[in-house]
Design an enzyme around this catalytic site. Structure first.
Site, mmCIF file in Angstrom:
data_model
loop_
_atom_site.group_PDB
_atom_site.id
_atom_site.type_symbol
_atom_site.label_atom_id
_atom_site.label_comp_id
_atom_site.label_asym_id
_atom_site.label_seq_id
_atom_site.Cartn_x
_atom_site.Cartn_y
_atom_site.Cartn_z
ATOM 1 C CB THR A 1 3.193 5.110 4.236
ATOM 2 O OG1 THR A 1 3.906 4.088 5.057
ATOM 3 C CG2 THR A 1 3.692 6.207 4.752
ATOM 4 C CB CYS A 2 1.542 2.385 0.174
ATOM 5 S SG CYS A 2 0.373 3.444 -0.359
ATOM 6 C CG ASP A 3 6.936 0.501 4.449
ATOM 7 O OD1 ASP A 3 6.902 -0.610 4.255
ATOM 8 O OD2 ASP A 3 7.855 1.523 4.752
ATOM 9 C CG ASN B 1 3.178 6.383 0.396
ATOM 10 O OD1 ASN B 1 2.535 5.460 0.955
ATOM 11 N ND2 ASN B 1 3.408 6.660 -0.762
#
Ligand SMILES: *Cc1c(COP(=O)(O)O)cnc(C)c1O
Length: 406
Positions: free
Chosen positions: A335-337, A375
């Site tokens: 994910t972009c986290d 996401n």
């Protein structure tokens, strides 16, 4: 479900770009039987650990007929895959509508509580349904202390003197009563059960009511990897832990009582491995196609070092580094986290590169159960794999207790 001999066959023949769960049913059956053979009571599989229908069905087909459940979805999952199985509803804090559903629709007759207001809730429904309380066993959950990767005593459990009152109140209302505890998951201190048994004994002696059973919950540790740079806490094997538990049960005078255990992790951890792909290598960092919001959240919160096996892509002809040199890689999730980075590294050959696969072992507990759709990533591909993660070819790159700790 497609079947393969090894995870390597899965990777090389299907070249998966998305995570693939490898189910090892033979391992699941072996680990469930091993537990049942060693535990001197009934074994209730804790459904929350992994409630996939293939797991419930395999267990039900192989002699597990008791399940620890906590929600309507779990009642339904068990009823659908194992229609004859009994269920224990051991969540101490329940919605009224769920209690009614459990008692009325699913015929559940064993529950847990840790507060008088929960007794009031249950009793109101028992009266409304005109059920004889003598048909129902209510376990009082007591507090426990000890070290586990997941400590639950802060959340649930009555203090000993309070538990005494609860047992007496339940007994007066006409219920059958028992004592239960759950020491948390993946215990890290072999004295944990003994301490809990000592509390249970104290509560029993003060309460002075006949007990219908003792439920010792889950918590039994599964085997994971070991980070060679960290101090290694030696845990006894399951066999040693169980033999000690049997001794403690006898010593504290519980051996003549009907006993129940609710193992989850120790039964299902080895039953799955997971094939992930390296989407990108940046120095000593690997970006993979799974992460803490999908299959790897348990390893993140529990600070578990997962055993990992390198499955090199044969299409990669030129590699840098020494394939015999096993080094730690920081693992970044899909994910972009920015918190989506594993708390423990994977130990792999320094030649691992973009496009290679990694088989992560012992991933069956609290992995698919904790997946989110965050996401837009949601691993959901399953195959059946005959060869267990721990067997077959000697992995050239397998960081585990056995190969790395020594
Ligand atoms: C989660 C849970 C279990 C299973 O725990 P494991 O550590 O996976 O064995 C058993 N009983 C209760 C009440 C639980 O909440």
């Amino acid at each position: 479900m497609q079947r393969f001999d090894t995870a390597r066959d899965v990777a090389l023949s299907t070249r998966p770009d998305h995570p693939v769960y490898c189910f090892h049913p033979r391992v699941l059956v072996e680990d469930a039987r091993r537990f049942m053979d060693m535990f001197p009571g009934e074994t209730a599989y804790a459904v929350k650990t992994n409630g996939e229908p293939m797991v419930l069905k395999t267990l039900a087909d192989n002699g597990i007929d008791l399940f620890d459940v906590a929600s309507p979805a779990e009642f339904a999952a068990v009823r659908e895959t194992a229609p004859n199985a009994r269920m224990l509803y051991m969540h101490p804090v329940k919605a009224q509508s769920d209690i009614r559903l459990a008692l009325e629709t699913y015929g559940i007759r064993v529950l847990a509580i840790d507060h008088e207001d929960e007794i009031t809730k249950v009793t109101r429904i028992v009266r409304a349904l005109d059920i004889d309380p003598g048909q129902i066993t209510i376990y009082v959950r007591i507090q426990t202390k000890g070290h586990a990767a997941y400590e639950l005593s802060k959340k649930f459990g009555a203090a000993p003197a309070h538990a005494v009152e609860l047992l007496q109140r339940l007994h007066r209302t006409g219920y059958k009563v028992g004592i239960c505890f759950h020491v948390g998951s993946q215990i890290e201190d072999p004295d944990t059960y003994e301490r809990a048994l000592r509390s249970a004994d104290w509560v029993r002696n003060r309460a002075g009511v006949p007990l219908a059973g003792l439920d010792i919950g889950g918590g039994f540790p599964a085997e994971y990897g070991h980070d060679p740079r960290r101090k290694h806490v030696e845990m006894p094997s399951l066999g040693q832990l169980m033999s000690r538990l049997r001794g403690d049960i006898a010593e504290w005078g519980f051996a003549d009582l009907p006993l129940v255990a609710e193992p989850g992790r120790v039964i299902v951890a080895r039953a799955f491995s997971l094939i992930v792909r390296v989407l990108l290598r940046k120095g000593r960092r690997l970006y993979i196609n799974d992460g803490i919001w999908a299959s790897l959240s348990d390893s993140w919160t529990g600070k578990i070092t997962l055993p990992a096996r390198f499955i090199p892509d044969p299409a990669i002809k030129n590699r840098n580094g020494n394939s015999k040199s096993i080094v730690p890689f920081r693992v970044c999730g899909a994910t972009c986290d920015s918190v989506d980075i594993l708390s423990r590294p994977f130990w792999l050959p320094e030649t691992v590169d973009t496009g290679d696969w990694i088989e992560i072992g012992h991933i069956g507990a609290y992995s698919m159960a904790l997946r989110t759709r965050f996401n837009g990533f949601y691993p959901d591909t399953f195959v059946e794999v005959e060869t267990p993660f721990d067997e077959g070819e000697e992995p050239d790159s397998f960081a585990s207790l056995e190969t790395m700790a020594g």
